[in-house]
Design a protein around this motif. Structure first.
Motif, PDB file in Angstrom:
ATOM      1  N   ALA A 148       0.738  -1.215   0.030  1.00  0.00           N
ATOM      2  CA  ALA A 148      -0.104  -0.044   0.125  1.00  0.00           C
ATOM      3  C   ALA A 148       0.819   1.227   0.061  1.00  0.00           C
ATOM      4  O   ALA A 148       1.848   1.399   1.045  1.00  0.00           O
ATOM      5  CB  ALA A 148      -1.057   0.033   1.352  1.00  0.00           C
ATOM      6  N   ASP A 149       0.630   1.949  -1.003  1.00  0.00           N
ATOM      7  CA  ASP A 149       1.553   3.238  -1.410  1.00  0.00           C
ATOM      8  C   ASP A 149       0.926   4.537  -0.587  1.00  0.00           C
ATOM      9  O   ASP A 149      -0.158   4.963  -0.755  1.00  0.00           O
ATOM     10  CB  ASP A 149       1.615   3.609  -2.614  1.00  0.00           C
ATOM     11  CG  ASP A 149       2.703   4.737  -2.788  1.00  0.00           C
ATOM     12  OD1 ASP A 149       3.186   5.369  -1.851  1.00  0.00           O
ATOM     13  OD2 ASP A 149       3.228   4.925  -4.090  1.00  0.00           O
ATOM     14  N   LEU A 150       1.697   5.053   0.514  1.00  0.00           N
ATOM     15  CA  LEU A 150       0.969   6.238   1.237  1.00  0.00           C
ATOM     16  C   LEU A 150       1.478   7.776   0.739  1.00  0.00           C
ATOM     17  O   LEU A 150       1.236   8.561   1.130  1.00  0.00           O
ATOM     18  CB  LEU A 150       1.546   6.022   2.796  1.00  0.00           C
ATOM     19  CG  LEU A 150       1.063   4.738   3.301  1.00  0.00           C
ATOM     20  CD1 LEU A 150       1.524   4.823   4.968  1.00  0.00           C
ATOM     21  CD2 LEU A 150      -0.431   4.585   3.568  1.00  0.00           C
ATOM     22  N   GLY A 151       2.325   7.311  -0.409  1.00  0.00           N
ATOM     23  CA  GLY A 151       2.866   8.614  -0.949  1.00  0.00           C
ATOM     24  C   GLY A 151       2.194   9.899  -1.180  1.00  0.00           C
ATOM     25  O   GLY A 151       2.653  11.206  -0.730  1.00  0.00           O
ATOM     26  N   LEU A 159      -7.439   5.187   1.908  1.00  0.00           N
ATOM     27  CA  LEU A 159      -6.676   4.448   0.986  1.00  0.00           C
ATOM     28  C   LEU A 159      -7.690   3.372   0.927  1.00  0.00           C
ATOM     29  O   LEU A 159      -7.872   2.477   1.907  1.00  0.00           O
ATOM     30  CB  LEU A 159      -5.169   3.989   1.309  1.00  0.00           C
ATOM     31  CG  LEU A 159      -4.550   2.980   0.582  1.00  0.00           C
ATOM     32  CD1 LEU A 159      -4.259   3.814  -0.912  1.00  0.00           C
ATOM     33  CD2 LEU A 159      -3.191   2.472   1.136  1.00  0.00           C
ATOM     34  N   HIS A 160      -8.182   2.877  -0.098  1.00  0.00           N
ATOM     35  CA  HIS A 160      -9.082   1.913  -0.375  1.00  0.00           C
ATOM     36  C   HIS A 160      -8.556   0.565  -1.244  1.00  0.00           C
ATOM     37  O   HIS A 160      -7.472   0.880  -1.618  1.00  0.00           O
ATOM     38  CB  HIS A 160     -10.300   2.419  -1.241  1.00  0.00           C
ATOM     39  CG  HIS A 160     -11.083   3.348  -0.435  1.00  0.00           C
ATOM     40  ND1 HIS A 160     -10.572   4.634  -0.827  1.00  0.00           N
ATOM     41  CD2 HIS A 160     -12.234   3.503   0.270  1.00  0.00           C
ATOM     42  CE1 HIS A 160     -11.661   5.562  -0.379  1.00  0.00           C
ATOM     43  NE2 HIS A 160     -12.450   4.633   0.530  1.00  0.00           N
ATOM     44  N   LYS A 177     -16.999  -4.021  -1.719  1.00  0.00           N
ATOM     45  CA  LYS A 177     -15.872  -4.232  -2.800  1.00  0.00           C
ATOM     46  C   LYS A 177     -14.856  -3.176  -3.028  1.00  0.00           C
ATOM     47  O   LYS A 177     -13.756  -3.097  -3.767  1.00  0.00           O
ATOM     48  CB  LYS A 177     -16.742  -3.903  -4.298  1.00  0.00           C
ATOM     49  CG  LYS A 177     -17.760  -5.191  -4.444  1.00  0.00           C
ATOM     50  CD  LYS A 177     -17.292  -6.428  -4.348  1.00  0.00           C
ATOM     51  CE  LYS A 177     -18.114  -7.446  -4.496  1.00  0.00           C
ATOM     52  NZ  LYS A 177     -17.474  -9.115  -4.501  1.00  0.00           N
ATOM     53  N   ASN A 178     -15.032  -2.159  -1.997  1.00  0.00           N
ATOM     54  CA  ASN A 178     -14.125  -0.972  -2.086  1.00  0.00           C
ATOM     55  C   ASN A 178     -13.778  -0.409  -0.590  1.00  0.00           C
ATOM     56  O   ASN A 178     -13.704   0.530  -0.412  1.00  0.00           O
ATOM     57  CB  ASN A 178     -14.477   0.311  -3.194  1.00  0.00           C
ATOM     58  CG  ASN A 178     -13.067   1.155  -3.271  1.00  0.00           C
ATOM     59  OD1 ASN A 178     -12.023   0.497  -3.484  1.00  0.00           O
ATOM     60  ND2 ASN A 178     -13.190   2.095  -3.590  1.00  0.00           N
ATOM     61  N   PHE A 179     -13.404  -1.692   0.280  1.00  0.00           N
ATOM     62  CA  PHE A 179     -13.361  -1.207   1.597  1.00  0.00           C
ATOM     63  C   PHE A 179     -12.007  -0.392   1.959  1.00  0.00           C
ATOM     64  O   PHE A 179     -11.178  -0.309   1.104  1.00  0.00           O
ATOM     65  CB  PHE A 179     -13.262  -2.531   2.516  1.00  0.00           C
ATOM     66  CG  PHE A 179     -12.227  -3.243   2.111  1.00  0.00           C
ATOM     67  CD1 PHE A 179     -11.291  -3.349   2.523  1.00  0.00           C
ATOM     68  CD2 PHE A 179     -12.412  -4.368   1.260  1.00  0.00           C
ATOM     69  CE1 PHE A 179     -10.048  -4.486   2.488  1.00  0.00           C
ATOM     70  CE2 PHE A 179     -11.525  -5.224   0.744  1.00  0.00           C
ATOM     71  CZ  PHE A 179     -10.417  -5.223   1.508  1.00  0.00           C
ATOM     72  N   THR A 180     -12.071   0.421   3.022  1.00  0.00           N
ATOM     73  CA  THR A 180     -10.988   1.414   3.347  1.00  0.00           C
ATOM     74  C   THR A 180      -9.825   0.431   4.259  1.00  0.00           C
ATOM     75  O   THR A 180     -10.368  -0.307   4.965  1.00  0.00           O
ATOM     76  CB  THR A 180     -11.442   2.384   4.394  1.00  0.00           C
ATOM     77  OG1 THR A 180     -12.285   3.147   3.649  1.00  0.00           O
ATOM     78  CG2 THR A 180     -10.140   3.133   4.877  1.00  0.00           C
ATOM     79  N   VAL A 181      -8.881   0.577   3.726  1.00  0.00           N
ATOM     80  CA  VAL A 181      -7.578  -0.151   4.402  1.00  0.00           C
ATOM     81  C   VAL A 181      -6.897   0.746   5.303  1.00  0.00           C
ATOM     82  O   VAL A 181      -6.359   0.099   6.547  1.00  0.00           O
ATOM     83  CB  VAL A 181      -6.527  -0.702   3.234  1.00  0.00           C
ATOM     84  CG1 VAL A 181      -5.292  -1.347   3.981  1.00  0.00           C
ATOM     85  CG2 VAL A 181      -7.301  -1.633   2.367  1.00  0.00           C
TER      86      VAL A 181
END
Length: 206
Positions: A148-151, A159-160, A177-181
């Motif tokens: 997962a890129d936090l840039g 970030l989903h 289908k597009n949950f938050t990570v």
């Protein structure tokens, strides 16, 4: 992709608690191999090597080629039990892996580029919703992790899962289908200090 390791095992006679205790008295760890349309096979494992593998990490996502008295079986650990007092392994469950099969695993999330995140650089707090993601994956291509890129994250960004590249054939089990990570919150004291007050008006003539 998850690595494959070799682990020697022997078929043990008997099942149940009494048979398992007998195996432990011999200085070995009882185990069972199940699935793949075959009857469960009770096994025993070398205590020292199995303990080292478990505490080395990634045990439940490592594919093993079990050498069972000379017969090779591909399998993945599905669970293990530790002694509640002395914290050493007392039982391991393995699932047979047949060609083309799929299984559920928890895949760790690795977060990168924290140092280039605008929000983190200004004191924001990263809220990680999922440190790992349950997925159905091909049995012969289990990923070790997803990245997962936090840039580009700033205050109040989320970030989903759709923003995280997933290996081919891997699908999250989450019904959303597009949950938050992960999400990024402003510092506890507020987003940023308010801008300085406007400059004072020019002084009047004397």
């Amino acid at each position: 992709m998850a690595e494959m390791k070799t682990l020697a095992a022997t078929v043990r006679s008997g099942t149940g608690k009494g048979a398992a205790r007998s195996v432990r008295r011999e200085g070995r760890i009882p185990a069972v191999l199940y699935g793949g349309g075959e009857a469960p096979t009770p096994l025993s494992l070398d205590k020292k090597s199995t303990t080292q593998l478990i505490f080395a990490g990634h045990f439940l996502t490592t594919i093993f080629e079990l050498d069972i008295d000379g017969k090779k079986e591909r399998a993945i650990p599905r669970d293990y039990q530790l002694d509640v007092v002395r914290d050493f392994p007392i039982h391991v469950d393995f699932l047979r892996l047949k060609p083309g099969s799929r299984l559920k695993v928890n895949v760790p999330v690795h977060f990168i580029n924290q140092e280039t995140s605008p929000g983190l650089k200004r004191g924001g707090a990263l809220n990680i919703v999922y440190h790992s993601i349950e997925m159905t994956v091909p049995a012969d291509a289990i990923p070790e992790a997803v990245t997962a890129d936090l840039g580009g994250m700033d205050f109040n960004d989320s970030l989903h899962i759709s923003q995280i590249p997933l290996p081919e054939g891997c699908r999250p089990t989450n019904p959303d289908k597009n949950f938050t990570v992960a999400s990024l919150a402003p510092p506890a004291g507020g987003a940023e200090e308010a801008a300085p007050a406007a400059e004072a008006a020019p002084k009047g003539k004397k």
